[in-house]
Design a protein around this motif. Sequence first.
Motif, short mmCIF file in Angstrom:
data_model
loop_
_atom_site.label_atom_id
_atom_site.label_comp_id
_atom_site.label_asym_id
_atom_site.label_seq_id
_atom_site.Cartn_x
_atom_site.Cartn_y
_atom_site.Cartn_z
N SER A 242 0.82 -1.22 0.00
CA SER A 242 0.00 0.00 0.00
C SER A 242 0.85 1.26 0.00
CB SER A 242 -0.96 0.01 1.21
OG SER A 242 -1.88 -1.04 1.13
N SER B 162 -1.11 4.64 -1.19
CA SER B 162 -2.10 5.19 -0.25
C SER B 162 -1.45 5.66 1.05
CB SER B 162 -3.18 4.14 0.04
OG SER B 162 -2.62 3.00 0.67
N ARG B 163 -0.35 5.03 1.43
CA ARG B 163 0.34 5.42 2.66
C ARG B 163 1.42 6.48 2.42
NH1 ARG B 163 1.28 -0.41 5.78
NH2 ARG B 163 -0.92 -1.01 5.93
N LYS B 164 1.63 6.82 1.13
CA LYS B 164 2.66 7.80 0.77
C LYS B 164 4.03 7.41 1.34
CE LYS B 164 -0.43 11.79 0.23
NZ LYS B 164 -1.70 11.06 0.35
#
Length: 203
Positions: free
Chosen positions: A127, A130-132
């Motif tokens: 992810s 989305s979690r940068k």
Amino acid sequence: MAISLQKGQKVDLTKGRSGLTSLMVGLGWDPVTPDKPKGLLGGLFGGGGAPNIDCDASVLLLDENGKLTNKNNLIYFGNKTSADGSVRHSGDNLTGDGDGDDEQVVINLNAVSPSIHKMVFVVNIYSAVSRKQDFGMIRNAFIRIVNNSTGEELIHFNLSDNYSGLTSLFAGEIYRHNGEWKFNAVGDGTKDTTITEIANKYI
């Protein structure tokens, strides 16, 4: 004593080691600590603890043409054993905390199908978009190879490049050469965000 490799080096594994039949491949990494912020770390995580970064180690078992011809030869936390049973994954580590290996892969060389010519070891951030998160937030990444029968570490490769902005690391490869197995210290990063995206490159 283990051989410490640099990026791009290739070394023999089985040549001169007739009794080497079982390997343990360990992969490890640590989150960057708050006192050494990199990339977006300072802004995203403030003064708290190290970020929870879930890195996943995977292995792609490829044929002589460099192709993934069987989906069961993509070894990761969702498929822990290869089609021929020769490669087994230890399971998912969700944080990367602690010393030593974070994830391990055990290989029975005698059981590897003759159709398999290369094993590619990859680590990607779960992810990541989305979690940068990216590998600029990871430090102390390494891959090592151990004689699983004796516990002797044979090879150690520290992935020390600047991987900021990248979300997958191709750590190394074990491959056949003139009837023996060798290791290639790859150490390349890419912007692939999922193991499916990586696997599709080999289909």
